[in-house]
Design a protein around this motif. Sequence first.
Motif, PDB file in Angstrom:
ATOM      1  N   GLY A 169     -55.292 125.575  40.238  1.00 48.12           N
ATOM      2  CA  GLY A 169     -56.243 126.292  39.390  1.00 48.12           C
ATOM      3  C   GLY A 169     -56.920 125.432  38.350  1.00 48.12           C
ATOM      4  O   GLY A 169     -57.375 125.936  37.314  1.00 48.12           O
ATOM      5  N   ASN A 170     -57.038 124.133  38.597  1.00 38.85           N
ATOM      6  CA  ASN A 170     -57.606 123.241  37.580  1.00 38.85           C
ATOM      7  C   ASN A 170     -59.087 123.498  37.319  1.00 38.85           C
ATOM      8  O   ASN A 170     -59.558 123.340  36.194  1.00 38.85           O
ATOM      9  CB  ASN A 170     -57.400 121.780  37.997  1.00 38.85           C
ATOM     10  CG  ASN A 170     -55.951 121.359  37.919  1.00 38.85           C
ATOM     11  OD1 ASN A 170     -55.165 121.955  37.195  1.00 38.85           O
ATOM     12  ND2 ASN A 170     -55.574 120.338  38.679  1.00 38.85           N
ATOM     13  N   ALA A 171     -59.824 123.877  38.344  1.00 38.21           N
ATOM     14  CA  ALA A 171     -61.249 124.171  38.130  1.00 38.21           C
ATOM     15  C   ALA A 171     -61.407 125.386  37.224  1.00 38.21           C
ATOM     16  O   ALA A 171     -62.306 125.426  36.369  1.00 38.21           O
ATOM     17  CB  ALA A 171     -61.945 124.397  39.471  1.00 38.21           C
ATOM     18  N   SER A 172     -60.536 126.366  37.399  1.00 39.50           N
ATOM     19  CA  SER A 172     -60.587 127.561  36.544  1.00 39.50           C
ATOM     20  C   SER A 172     -60.272 127.200  35.096  1.00 39.50           C
ATOM     21  O   SER A 172     -60.980 127.599  34.166  1.00 39.50           O
ATOM     22  CB  SER A 172     -59.593 128.612  37.058  1.00 39.50           C
ATOM     23  OG  SER A 172     -59.825 128.913  38.421  1.00 39.50           O
TER      24      SER A 172
ATOM     25  N   SER B  65     -57.540 138.470  36.829  1.00 37.95           N
ATOM     26  CA  SER B  65     -56.925 139.667  37.394  1.00 37.95           C
ATOM     27  C   SER B  65     -57.099 139.708  38.901  1.00 37.95           C
ATOM     28  O   SER B  65     -56.272 140.268  39.628  1.00 37.95           O
ATOM     29  CB  SER B  65     -57.527 140.929  36.755  1.00 37.95           C
ATOM     30  OG  SER B  65     -58.942 140.923  36.891  1.00 37.95           O
ATOM     31  N   HIS B  66     -58.190 139.136  39.377  1.00 33.57           N
ATOM     32  CA  HIS B  66     -58.390 138.928  40.813  1.00 33.57           C
ATOM     33  C   HIS B  66     -58.680 137.443  41.018  1.00 33.57           C
ATOM     34  O   HIS B  66     -59.210 136.779  40.133  1.00 33.57           O
ATOM     35  CB  HIS B  66     -59.538 139.773  41.347  1.00 33.57           C
ATOM     36  CG  HIS B  66     -59.288 141.249  41.259  1.00 33.57           C
ATOM     37  ND1 HIS B  66     -58.286 141.880  41.952  1.00 33.57           N
ATOM     38  CD2 HIS B  66     -59.917 142.211  40.539  1.00 33.57           C
ATOM     39  CE1 HIS B  66     -58.308 143.172  41.682  1.00 33.57           C
ATOM     40  NE2 HIS B  66     -59.278 143.404  40.819  1.00 33.57           N
ATOM     41  N   SER B  67     -58.349 136.951  42.189  1.00 34.75           N
ATOM     42  CA  SER B  67     -58.472 135.513  42.417  1.00 34.75           C
ATOM     43  C   SER B  67     -58.893 135.222  43.842  1.00 34.75           C
ATOM     44  O   SER B  67     -59.071 136.138  44.669  1.00 34.75           O
ATOM     45  CB  SER B  67     -57.117 134.838  42.144  1.00 34.75           C
ATOM     46  OG  SER B  67     -56.170 135.226  43.138  1.00 34.75           O
ATOM     47  N   SER B  68     -59.026 133.937  44.150  1.00 33.84           N
ATOM     48  CA  SER B  68     -59.371 133.540  45.513  1.00 33.84           C
ATOM     49  C   SER B  68     -58.273 133.936  46.498  1.00 33.84           C
ATOM     50  O   SER B  68     -58.545 134.161  47.679  1.00 33.84           O
ATOM     51  CB  SER B  68     -59.643 132.033  45.577  1.00 33.84           C
ATOM     52  OG  SER B  68     -58.584 131.290  45.014  1.00 33.84           O
ATOM     53  N   TYR B  69     -57.035 134.036  46.024  1.00 36.60           N
ATOM     54  CA  TYR B  69     -55.952 134.535  46.882  1.00 36.60           C
ATOM     55  C   TYR B  69     -56.233 135.976  47.318  1.00 36.60           C
ATOM     56  O   TYR B  69     -56.114 136.318  48.497  1.00 36.60           O
ATOM     57  CB  TYR B  69     -54.623 134.462  46.145  1.00 36.60           C
ATOM     58  CG  TYR B  69     -53.493 135.188  46.850  1.00 36.60           C
ATOM     59  CD1 TYR B  69     -52.816 134.594  47.915  1.00 36.60           C
ATOM     60  CD2 TYR B  69     -53.118 136.475  46.458  1.00 36.60           C
ATOM     61  CE1 TYR B  69     -51.789 135.263  48.574  1.00 36.60           C
ATOM     62  CE2 TYR B  69     -52.091 137.152  47.104  1.00 36.60           C
ATOM     63  CZ  TYR B  69     -51.442 136.540  48.169  1.00 36.60           C
ATOM     64  OH  TYR B  69     -50.434 137.215  48.825  1.00 36.60           O
TER      65      TYR B  69
ATOM     66  N   VAL C 114     -64.921 132.108  41.096  1.00 36.57           N
ATOM     67  CA  VAL C 114     -63.795 132.834  41.682  1.00 36.57           C
ATOM     68  C   VAL C 114     -62.557 132.015  41.319  1.00 36.57           C
ATOM     69  O   VAL C 114     -62.345 130.930  41.878  1.00 36.57           O
ATOM     70  CB  VAL C 114     -63.922 132.973  43.210  1.00 36.57           C
ATOM     71  CG1 VAL C 114     -62.666 133.658  43.773  1.00 36.57           C
ATOM     72  CG2 VAL C 114     -65.162 133.776  43.578  1.00 36.57           C
ATOM     73  N   PRO C 115     -61.750 132.492  40.375  1.00 31.64           N
ATOM     74  CA  PRO C 115     -60.633 131.669  39.880  1.00 31.64           C
ATOM     75  C   PRO C 115     -59.481 131.612  40.877  1.00 31.64           C
ATOM     76  O   PRO C 115     -59.407 132.380  41.839  1.00 31.64           O
ATOM     77  CB  PRO C 115     -60.209 132.406  38.600  1.00 31.64           C
ATOM     78  CG  PRO C 115     -60.600 133.835  38.847  1.00 31.64           C
ATOM     79  CD  PRO C 115     -61.841 133.783  39.680  1.00 31.64           C
ATOM     80  N   ALA C 116     -58.570 130.696  40.622  1.00 33.96           N
ATOM     81  CA  ALA C 116     -57.370 130.541  41.444  1.00 33.96           C
ATOM     82  C   ALA C 116     -56.139 130.868  40.613  1.00 33.96           C
ATOM     83  O   ALA C 116     -56.130 130.701  39.395  1.00 33.96           O
ATOM     84  CB  ALA C 116     -57.272 129.117  41.985  1.00 33.96           C
ATOM     85  N   THR C 117     -55.104 131.339  41.297  1.00 37.21           N
ATOM     86  CA  THR C 117     -53.805 131.558  40.672  1.00 37.21           C
ATOM     87  C   THR C 117     -52.735 130.886  41.533  1.00 37.21           C
ATOM     88  O   THR C 117     -52.996 130.461  42.661  1.00 37.21           O
ATOM     89  CB  THR C 117     -53.478 133.059  40.541  1.00 37.21           C
ATOM     90  OG1 THR C 117     -53.441 133.639  41.852  1.00 37.21           O
ATOM     91  CG2 THR C 117     -54.514 133.774  39.697  1.00 37.21           C
ATOM     92  N   VAL C 118     -51.533 130.845  41.021  1.00 39.57           N
ATOM     93  CA  VAL C 118     -50.436 130.192  41.738  1.00 39.57           C
ATOM     94  C   VAL C 118     -50.112 130.932  43.037  1.00 39.57           C
ATOM     95  O   VAL C 118     -49.460 130.381  43.931  1.00 39.57           O
ATOM     96  CB  VAL C 118     -49.193 130.097  40.822  1.00 39.57           C
ATOM     97  CG1 VAL C 118     -48.578 131.479  40.598  1.00 39.57           C
ATOM     98  CG2 VAL C 118     -48.167 129.127  41.384  1.00 39.57           C
ATOM     99  N   ASP C 119     -50.567 132.178  43.169  1.00 42.56           N
ATOM    100  CA  ASP C 119     -50.345 132.924  44.414  1.00 42.56           C
ATOM    101  C   ASP C 119     -50.885 132.177  45.628  1.00 42.56           C
ATOM    102  O   ASP C 119     -50.378 132.343  46.742  1.00 42.56           O
ATOM    103  CB  ASP C 119     -51.029 134.299  44.345  1.00 42.56           C
ATOM    104  CG  ASP C 119     -50.387 135.218  43.319  1.00 42.56           C
ATOM    105  OD1 ASP C 119     -49.198 135.016  43.019  1.00 42.56           O
ATOM    106  OD2 ASP C 119     -51.069 136.123  42.820  1.00 42.56           O
ATOM    107  N   LEU C 120     -51.898 131.351  45.410  1.00 36.62           N
ATOM    108  CA  LEU C 120     -52.486 130.591  46.517  1.00 36.62           C
ATOM    109  C   LEU C 120     -51.476 129.663  47.184  1.00 36.62           C
ATOM    110  O   LEU C 120     -51.641 129.300  48.347  1.00 36.62           O
ATOM    111  CB  LEU C 120     -53.668 129.752  46.013  1.00 36.62           C
ATOM    112  CG  LEU C 120     -55.071 130.337  46.096  1.00 36.62           C
ATOM    113  CD1 LEU C 120     -56.073 129.333  45.539  1.00 36.62           C
ATOM    114  CD2 LEU C 120     -55.448 130.720  47.516  1.00 36.62           C
ATOM    115  N   SER C 121     -50.460 129.269  46.453  1.00 36.33           N
ATOM    116  CA  SER C 121     -49.478 128.336  47.018  1.00 36.33           C
ATOM    117  C   SER C 121     -48.753 128.936  48.213  1.00 36.33           C
ATOM    118  O   SER C 121     -48.263 128.203  49.083  1.00 36.33           O
ATOM    119  CB  SER C 121     -48.467 127.899  45.950  1.00 36.33           C
ATOM    120  OG  SER C 121     -47.789 129.026  45.418  1.00 36.33           O
TER     121      SER C 121
END
Length: 259
Positions: A42-45, A56-60, A84-91
Amino acid sequence: MICIGVANQKGGVGKTTTAINVATALAATGWRVLLVDLDPQGNASTGLGVGQAQRSHSSYDLLTAQCSLADAVVPTKVPRLDLVPATVDLSGAEIELVEMDQRTHRLRNALAGAPGRWDICLIDCPPSLGLLTINAMVAADSLLVPLQCEFFALEGLSQLLQTIDRIRARFNPALAILGVALTMYDRRNNLTEQVAEDVRTCLGGVVFDTVIPRNVRLSEAPSHGVPALIYDHRCPGSEAYIALARELIGRLPPSARAA
């Protein structure tokens, strides 16, 4: 909307810094820009000042069809630049996507629902060649490849080029390399000069004329939650990214530049 993936499977090459600052430069020239953060870190976010509370919503959620693109998008401090932000859920998405229908086309299908709202989309890919990056390459019209001026650069690039060939053969025949951007360039270092020369000899005109120098301002800006172009628009790094964005626009199809 033209879509560009910012990709390199090697970490620490300036990929996210490139995505953030090229997006900002494009927005500054009047383009309506969407940046998709597809990196679990999520560094870009973070670099655009979008905190966890705003995610609250993310790319995941977008990839797993738990929300629409319109719901996932958040505005940034930069006018005309949305995220469109990222969260750790993407992992965990790499594992979950394996079980899903059209697992390589999830992002492409999600972005197809945004005709006319943005002129250009940049996708900040994770430092790997897994399903997240494959989704980005399937969705993209072309790729911007940041390449650090170091000894192992060409070896890593060859792996990326092989992956691009496989994506073309199986999923996205039109995928092209828009350009390779040399990053962390240090004129005082003879090795840097040699690597840059080798890359240009190997790839020719696909390498951008603009090089991104090592610059402390580029490293400081993310901690302030703003792109370097806003943090210090006169520093050498910012000036280089402005020049790179200008060069990138010149490589886009005339119809896209007219947008």
